[in-house]
Write a protein that holds these residues in place. Structure first.
Motif, PDB file in Angstrom:
ATOM      1  N   ARG A  21       0.830  -1.211   0.000  1.00  0.00           N
ATOM      2  CA  ARG A  21       0.000   0.000   0.000  1.00  0.00           C
ATOM      3  C   ARG A  21       0.862   1.257   0.000  1.00  0.00           C
ATOM      4  O   ARG A  21       0.605   2.204  -0.754  1.00  0.00           O
ATOM      5  CB  ARG A  21      -0.942   0.016   1.203  1.00  0.00           C
ATOM      6  CG  ARG A  21      -1.730   1.310   1.265  1.00  0.00           C
ATOM      7  CD  ARG A  21      -2.643   1.421   2.437  1.00  0.00           C
ATOM      8  NE  ARG A  21      -3.224   2.761   2.467  1.00  0.00           N
ATOM      9  CZ  ARG A  21      -4.273   3.091   3.159  1.00  0.00           C
ATOM     10  NH1 ARG A  21      -4.896   2.196   3.903  1.00  0.00           N
ATOM     11  NH2 ARG A  21      -4.728   4.323   3.137  1.00  0.00           N
ATOM     12  N   GLU A  25       0.977   4.096  -2.930  1.00  0.00           N
ATOM     13  CA  GLU A  25       0.651   5.491  -2.632  1.00  0.00           C
ATOM     14  C   GLU A  25       1.829   6.412  -2.963  1.00  0.00           C
ATOM     15  O   GLU A  25       1.628   7.520  -3.482  1.00  0.00           O
ATOM     16  CB  GLU A  25       0.237   5.642  -1.171  1.00  0.00           C
ATOM     17  CG  GLU A  25      -1.132   5.067  -0.890  1.00  0.00           C
ATOM     18  CD  GLU A  25      -1.535   5.094   0.572  1.00  0.00           C
ATOM     19  OE1 GLU A  25      -2.731   4.878   0.847  1.00  0.00           O
ATOM     20  OE2 GLU A  25      -0.668   5.312   1.458  1.00  0.00           O
ATOM     21  N   ASP A 119      -6.892   7.301   6.271  1.00  0.00           N
ATOM     22  CA  ASP A 119      -8.234   6.729   6.089  1.00  0.00           C
ATOM     23  C   ASP A 119      -9.256   7.337   7.043  1.00  0.00           C
ATOM     24  O   ASP A 119     -10.429   7.468   6.692  1.00  0.00           O
ATOM     25  CB  ASP A 119      -8.202   5.210   6.295  1.00  0.00           C
ATOM     26  CG  ASP A 119      -7.408   4.493   5.221  1.00  0.00           C
ATOM     27  OD1 ASP A 119      -7.275   5.031   4.112  1.00  0.00           O
ATOM     28  OD2 ASP A 119      -6.914   3.378   5.508  1.00  0.00           O
ATOM     29  N   CYS A 132      -9.948  11.624  -1.184  1.00  0.00           N
ATOM     30  CA  CYS A 132      -9.507  10.300  -1.638  1.00  0.00           C
ATOM     31  C   CYS A 132      -8.026  10.135  -1.354  1.00  0.00           C
ATOM     32  O   CYS A 132      -7.330  11.107  -1.078  1.00  0.00           O
ATOM     33  CB  CYS A 132      -9.805  10.097  -3.117  1.00  0.00           C
ATOM     34  SG  CYS A 132      -8.955  11.212  -4.236  1.00  0.00           S
ATOM     35  N   ASN A 133      -7.569   8.899  -1.424  1.00  0.00           N
ATOM     36  CA  ASN A 133      -6.134   8.685  -1.262  1.00  0.00           C
ATOM     37  C   ASN A 133      -5.475   8.836  -2.637  1.00  0.00           C
ATOM     38  O   ASN A 133      -6.159   8.899  -3.658  1.00  0.00           O
ATOM     39  CB  ASN A 133      -5.835   7.371  -0.533  1.00  0.00           C
ATOM     40  CG  ASN A 133      -5.883   6.145  -1.403  1.00  0.00           C
ATOM     41  OD1 ASN A 133      -5.902   6.205  -2.623  1.00  0.00           O
ATOM     42  ND2 ASN A 133      -5.878   4.999  -0.762  1.00  0.00           N
ATOM     43  N   VAL A 135      -3.777   6.911  -4.671  1.00  0.00           N
ATOM     44  CA  VAL A 135      -4.014   5.861  -5.663  1.00  0.00           C
ATOM     45  C   VAL A 135      -5.395   6.026  -6.280  1.00  0.00           C
ATOM     46  O   VAL A 135      -5.553   5.957  -7.506  1.00  0.00           O
ATOM     47  CB  VAL A 135      -3.840   4.454  -5.033  1.00  0.00           C
ATOM     48  CG1 VAL A 135      -4.218   3.366  -6.028  1.00  0.00           C
ATOM     49  CG2 VAL A 135      -2.414   4.267  -4.531  1.00  0.00           C
ATOM     50  N   ASP A 136      -6.394   6.265  -5.443  1.00  0.00           N
ATOM     51  CA  ASP A 136      -7.755   6.459  -5.953  1.00  0.00           C
ATOM     52  C   ASP A 136      -7.829   7.677  -6.869  1.00  0.00           C
ATOM     53  O   ASP A 136      -8.532   7.665  -7.879  1.00  0.00           O
ATOM     54  CB  ASP A 136      -8.748   6.602  -4.805  1.00  0.00           C
ATOM     55  CG  ASP A 136      -8.943   5.309  -4.035  1.00  0.00           C
ATOM     56  OD1 ASP A 136      -8.706   4.227  -4.614  1.00  0.00           O
ATOM     57  OD2 ASP A 136      -9.331   5.378  -2.847  1.00  0.00           O
ATOM     58  N   LEU A 139      -6.401   6.721 -10.222  1.00  0.00           N
ATOM     59  CA  LEU A 139      -7.365   5.850 -10.914  1.00  0.00           C
ATOM     60  C   LEU A 139      -8.547   6.645 -11.453  1.00  0.00           C
ATOM     61  O   LEU A 139      -8.995   6.420 -12.581  1.00  0.00           O
ATOM     62  CB  LEU A 139      -7.851   4.741  -9.979  1.00  0.00           C
ATOM     63  CG  LEU A 139      -6.816   3.673  -9.631  1.00  0.00           C
ATOM     64  CD1 LEU A 139      -7.359   2.735  -8.558  1.00  0.00           C
ATOM     65  CD2 LEU A 139      -6.392   2.907 -10.872  1.00  0.00           C
ATOM     66  N   LEU A 140      -9.047   7.607 -10.660  1.00  0.00           N
ATOM     67  CA  LEU A 140     -10.154   8.455 -11.132  1.00  0.00           C
ATOM     68  C   LEU A 140      -9.738   9.289 -12.334  1.00  0.00           C
ATOM     69  O   LEU A 140     -10.497   9.436 -13.288  1.00  0.00           O
ATOM     70  CB  LEU A 140     -10.624   9.376 -10.003  1.00  0.00           C
ATOM     71  CG  LEU A 140     -11.445   8.735  -8.904  1.00  0.00           C
ATOM     72  CD1 LEU A 140     -11.580   9.686  -7.720  1.00  0.00           C
ATOM     73  CD2 LEU A 140     -12.816   8.335  -9.420  1.00  0.00           C
ATOM     74  N   GLN A 143      -9.598   6.893 -15.352  1.00  0.00           N
ATOM     75  CA  GLN A 143     -10.908   6.421 -15.796  1.00  0.00           C
ATOM     76  C   GLN A 143     -11.758   7.537 -16.400  1.00  0.00           C
ATOM     77  O   GLN A 143     -12.554   7.289 -17.272  1.00  0.00           O
ATOM     78  CB  GLN A 143     -11.665   5.794 -14.624  1.00  0.00           C
ATOM     79  CG  GLN A 143     -11.039   4.512 -14.151  1.00  0.00           C
ATOM     80  CD  GLN A 143     -11.577   4.038 -12.807  1.00  0.00           C
ATOM     81  OE1 GLN A 143     -12.394   4.695 -12.200  1.00  0.00           O
ATOM     82  NE2 GLN A 143     -11.091   2.903 -12.354  1.00  0.00           N
TER      83      GLN A 143
END
Length: 148
Positions: A21, A25, A119, A132-133, A135-136, A139-140, A143
């Motif tokens: 993780r 990150e 978190d 968000c973190n 990584v998210d 990804l966003l 995408q």
């Protein structure tokens, strides 16, 4: 798009990457820094970030973090409003004092994404921003078809 990297995210690049993780990150934060340098996203800095970075006991990490803050497009100083909002978040959302000040500063600058590796902040915050973190976030961005 405006983003705010809290200190947990900024410092992730210095952490031991032996855990998956943390490694992911750290890579995500490095990718976000590239997006900032390219001008794809705007970094927002604050007095809360400057204060917390100044307390870092590792001189090299502190210097690097301050260099990152120099990439910011905007800076939020503490004001009566941000301090008051910080108190509201601390009490209402049960968030630590310094974390609440980060959130208040970011809200004041109307950031699109507050990026953190914590978190608890993500789970507890009930305000107007999207949290968000790292990584998210990457990804966003991938995408949604935004430039990466």
């Amino acid at each position: 798009m405006k983003i705010y990297l809290d200190t947990s995210a900024l410092n992730r690049i210095f952490d031991d990457r032996s855990q998956v993780r943390i490694a992911l990150e750290a890579i995500a934060v490095q990718s976000i820094l590239l997006l900032i340098q390219e001008g794809t996203v705007e970094l927002i800095a604050s007095d809360a970030l400057a204060y917390e970075i100044s307390r870092n006991p590792y001189p090299q990490n502190k210097m690097t973090a301050f260099r990152i803050l120099q990439l910011a497009n905007s800076y939020q100083a503490f004001t009566t409003e941000t301090l008051h909002r910080g108190q509201e978040l601390e009490i209402g959302d049960n968030i630590g004092k310094l974390d609440a000040l980060h959130l208040a500063c970011a809200e004041s600058q109307q950031v699109d994404f507050f990026i953190t590796c914590d978190d608890r902040i993500i789970k507890r915050y009930k305000g107007i921003m999207r949290l968000c973190n790292p990584v998210d976030f990457i990804l966003l961005m991938t995408q949604s078809g935004d430039t990466i």
